[in-house]
Design a protein around this motif. Structure first.
Motif, PDB file in Angstrom:
ATOM      1  N   VAL A 117      -1.587   6.861  -9.279  1.00  0.00           N
ATOM      2  CA  VAL A 117      -1.465   5.525  -9.880  1.00  0.00           C
ATOM      3  C   VAL A 117      -0.265   4.775  -9.308  1.00  0.00           C
ATOM      4  O   VAL A 117      -0.352   3.594  -8.945  1.00  0.00           O
ATOM      5  CB  VAL A 117      -1.356   5.642 -11.414  1.00  0.00           C
ATOM      6  N   VAL A 118       0.881   5.473  -9.214  1.00  0.00           N
ATOM      7  CA  VAL A 118       2.092   4.820  -8.710  1.00  0.00           C
ATOM      8  C   VAL A 118       1.905   4.354  -7.270  1.00  0.00           C
ATOM      9  O   VAL A 118       2.244   3.217  -6.908  1.00  0.00           O
ATOM     10  CB  VAL A 118       3.301   5.775  -8.819  1.00  0.00           C
ATOM     11  N   LEU A 119       1.352   5.230  -6.425  1.00  0.00           N
ATOM     12  CA  LEU A 119       1.176   4.860  -5.022  1.00  0.00           C
ATOM     13  C   LEU A 119       0.121   3.765  -4.856  1.00  0.00           C
ATOM     14  O   LEU A 119       0.249   2.894  -3.984  1.00  0.00           O
ATOM     15  CB  LEU A 119       0.799   6.090  -4.201  1.00  0.00           C
ATOM     16  N   ASP A 120      -0.915   3.815  -5.693  1.00  0.00           N
ATOM     17  CA  ASP A 120      -1.928   2.761  -5.633  1.00  0.00           C
ATOM     18  C   ASP A 120      -1.338   1.417  -6.056  1.00  0.00           C
ATOM     19  O   ASP A 120      -1.605   0.384  -5.429  1.00  0.00           O
ATOM     20  CB  ASP A 120      -3.106   3.142  -6.535  1.00  0.00           C
ATOM     21  N   GLU A 121      -0.517   1.437  -7.109  1.00  0.00           N
ATOM     22  CA  GLU A 121       0.135   0.201  -7.551  1.00  0.00           C
ATOM     23  C   GLU A 121       1.110  -0.315  -6.490  1.00  0.00           C
ATOM     24  O   GLU A 121       1.227  -1.521  -6.273  1.00  0.00           O
ATOM     25  CB  GLU A 121       0.871   0.441  -8.873  1.00  0.00           C
ATOM     26  N   ARG A 122       1.791   0.619  -5.840  1.00  0.00           N
ATOM     27  CA  ARG A 122       2.720   0.215  -4.776  1.00  0.00           C
ATOM     28  C   ARG A 122       1.965  -0.446  -3.628  1.00  0.00           C
ATOM     29  O   ARG A 122       2.402  -1.460  -3.076  1.00  0.00           O
ATOM     30  CB  ARG A 122       3.482   1.443  -4.278  1.00  0.00           C
ATOM     31  N   LYS A 123       0.806   0.131  -3.294  1.00  0.00           N
ATOM     32  CA  LYS A 123      -0.008  -0.451  -2.231  1.00  0.00           C
ATOM     33  C   LYS A 123      -0.468  -1.855  -2.611  1.00  0.00           C
ATOM     34  O   LYS A 123      -0.398  -2.797  -1.803  1.00  0.00           O
ATOM     35  CB  LYS A 123      -1.212   0.450  -1.963  1.00  0.00           C
ATOM     36  N   LYS A 124      -0.941  -1.996  -3.864  1.00  0.00           N
ATOM     37  CA  LYS A 124      -1.392  -3.310  -4.325  1.00  0.00           C
ATOM     38  C   LYS A 124      -0.241  -4.315  -4.331  1.00  0.00           C
ATOM     39  O   LYS A 124      -0.422  -5.490  -4.003  1.00  0.00           O
ATOM     40  CB  LYS A 124      -1.997  -3.197  -5.715  1.00  0.00           C
ATOM     41  N   MET A 125       0.942  -3.829  -4.724  1.00  0.00           N
ATOM     42  CA  MET A 125       2.103  -4.713  -4.761  1.00  0.00           C
ATOM     43  C   MET A 125       2.439  -5.214  -3.357  1.00  0.00           C
ATOM     44  O   MET A 125       2.720  -6.399  -3.149  1.00  0.00           O
ATOM     45  CB  MET A 125       3.299  -3.976  -5.362  1.00  0.00           C
ATOM     46  N   HIS A 126       2.387  -4.308  -2.373  1.00  0.00           N
ATOM     47  CA  HIS A 126       2.666  -4.713  -0.996  1.00  0.00           C
ATOM     48  C   HIS A 126       1.616  -5.693  -0.480  1.00  0.00           C
ATOM     49  O   HIS A 126       1.941  -6.660   0.228  1.00  0.00           O
ATOM     50  CB  HIS A 126       2.727  -3.482  -0.099  1.00  0.00           C
ATOM     51  N   GLU A 127       0.353  -5.429  -0.835  1.00  0.00           N
ATOM     52  CA  GLU A 127      -0.701  -6.356  -0.419  1.00  0.00           C
ATOM     53  C   GLU A 127      -0.493  -7.727  -1.044  1.00  0.00           C
ATOM     54  O   GLU A 127      -0.690  -8.764  -0.390  1.00  0.00           O
ATOM     55  CB  GLU A 127      -2.066  -5.787  -0.819  1.00  0.00           C
ATOM     56  N   LEU A 128      -0.094  -7.717  -2.334  1.00  0.00           N
ATOM     57  CA  LEU A 128       0.156  -8.985  -3.012  1.00  0.00           C
ATOM     58  C   LEU A 128       1.342  -9.708  -2.383  1.00  0.00           C
ATOM     59  O   LEU A 128       1.316 -10.934  -2.206  1.00  0.00           O
ATOM     60  CB  LEU A 128       0.415  -8.728  -4.499  1.00  0.00           C
ATOM     61  N   GLU A 129       2.379  -8.934  -2.031  1.00  0.00           N
ATOM     62  CA  GLU A 129       3.537  -9.541  -1.370  1.00  0.00           C
ATOM     63  C   GLU A 129       3.138 -10.147  -0.033  1.00  0.00           C
ATOM     64  O   GLU A 129       3.588 -11.239   0.330  1.00  0.00           O
ATOM     65  CB  GLU A 129       4.629  -8.487  -1.169  1.00  0.00           C
TER      66      GLU A 129
END
Length: 383
Positions: A117-129
């Protein structure tokens, strides 16, 4: 596809082995046995995406280590691992920037799921950034383009007020300043050529390039940061085109083509205006010369008229004097009454004819006077 890289930090080798067994199949695992070692690894390895950090460690505990980790890499997520389940400890972990709190003994499925979950959220956060950055870049590009378009439209509107070639060149460089462009320009008119550079002093090489540009058969030529545009009456060398931003380069290229094409059209207008002004000046000069000539004619006619009137008056006076003297001399001539009357009739007849001619001359003078007035009016219209 490269595996996500996770750093495990625990002073207990046994606890490290447990976590490694749970995560090694899905992730690339690196391990540290102290907070200081973990900090050194994070400084040296920018690929670490998640830290699982034990709380109870000697020298530098997990909370202090977490604070120092975020001094090095503020966005690096940290999950605490501890056997202490007291609420105060969990809150302390969140206070120092922890993202989650795992309790011992370790539940393999729970750890695996939370890491996912943490790594998936981090990936989504980077994509959003990345999306936000792309959107921001696009917005900034649109704003910049709008600003550039405003500069271009301002130049196009100002073209209606430009009256001289020098004014046209100055307006063109005002636009270049607004677009942060360094340029050299050659404006070719019917009877002269204007060269100008953003650096004020144009080098011999730049002059040579402008001459070569004026002979180009193509409309433009690009070479790195150099961009040459050529129209019938104007050639421009742009010296600082953007090379790393194709969107900005394309936008600037489009604006430049509009500006320089309009400059070419305006050069024809101001050139013709200059020619028209020259023709108007010549016409005015010719009119003034004609006016002066007409005034001289009027003055001469007036002088001749006055002389003729004076001569005619003298002729009439002489004729009257002659008749009076002739009548007075009859007493001394010893001629008969008949002879006296005959001579008087002849003289009076000729005097009458002379008066008739004088009357005709006066009529001609009236016509000349009318002509003189018409010439005078014409000269005033030429003033």
């Amino acid at each position: 596809m490269d595996k996500h890289r996770i750093l495990l930090v625990d002073d207990s080798p046994n606890e490290l082995r447990i976590l490694m067994e749970i995560l090694k199949d899905k992730y690339a695992i690196v391990a540290a046995t102290s907070g200081f070692q973990a900090l050194k690894m994070i400084e040296d390895d920018a690929q670490i995406e998640l830290v699982l950090l034990d709380v109870m460690m000697p020298d530098l505990d997990g909370y202090e280590t977490c604070e120092k980790i975020h001094q090095i890499s503020p966005d690096l997520p940290v999950m605490f691992v501890s056997g202490n389940t007291q609420t105060e400890e969990i809150l302390k972990g969140f206070d120092v920037g922890g993202l989650d709190y795992l309790t011992k003994p370790i539940d393999a499925k729970l750890v695996s799921r939370k890491v996912d979950v943490v790594l998936d959220e981090r990936k989504k956060m980077h994509e959003l950034e990345d999306e936000n950055k792309s959107s921001t870049d696009m917005v900034m590009s649109v704003i910049a383009s709008a600003g550039h378009l405003g500069t271009v439209l301002g130049f196009l509107r100002s073209g209606l007020k430009i009256k001289t070639p020098e004014g046209l060149v100055s307006a063109l460089f005002d636009v270049f300043d607004g677009l942060n462009i360094d340029a050299c320009v050659q404006l070719r008119l019917e009877n002269r050529v204007i060269n100008r550079s953003s650096d004020m002093v144009m080098t011999p090489l730049e002059k040579d390039l402008l001459e070569r540009a004026s002979q180009m058969t193509s409309r433009f030529l690009e070479k790195g940061s150099r961009y040459i545009v050529n129209f019938e009456n104007v050639s421009v060398i742009i010296k600082n085109m953007p090379v790393d931003d194709e969107m900005a380069r394309g936008d600037l290229r489009d604006n430049l083509m509009m500006i320089i094409e309009d400059t070419n059209a305006l050069s024809m207008k101001v050139g013709q205006l200059g020619a028209d002004q020259g023709a108007q000046f010549s016409e005015v000069k010719a009119n003034l010369t004609l006016r002066d000539e007409l005034l001289d004619v009027v003055a001469t006619m007036k002088m001749v008229e006055n002389i003729e009137l004076e001569h005619k008056q003298k002729s009439l006076d002489l004729l009257d004097d002659m008749l009076l003297e002739l009548e007075a001399s009859f007493f001394n001539m010893g001629i008969t009454q008949y002879q006296e009357e005959s001579i008087t009739q002849i003289v009076q007849g000729r005097a009458k004819q002379i008066n008739g001619h004088i009357e005709e001359a006066l009529h001609v003078e009236e016509n000349l006077a009318a002509l003189r007035e018409r010439i005078k009016v014409a000269s005033e219209l030429l003033s």
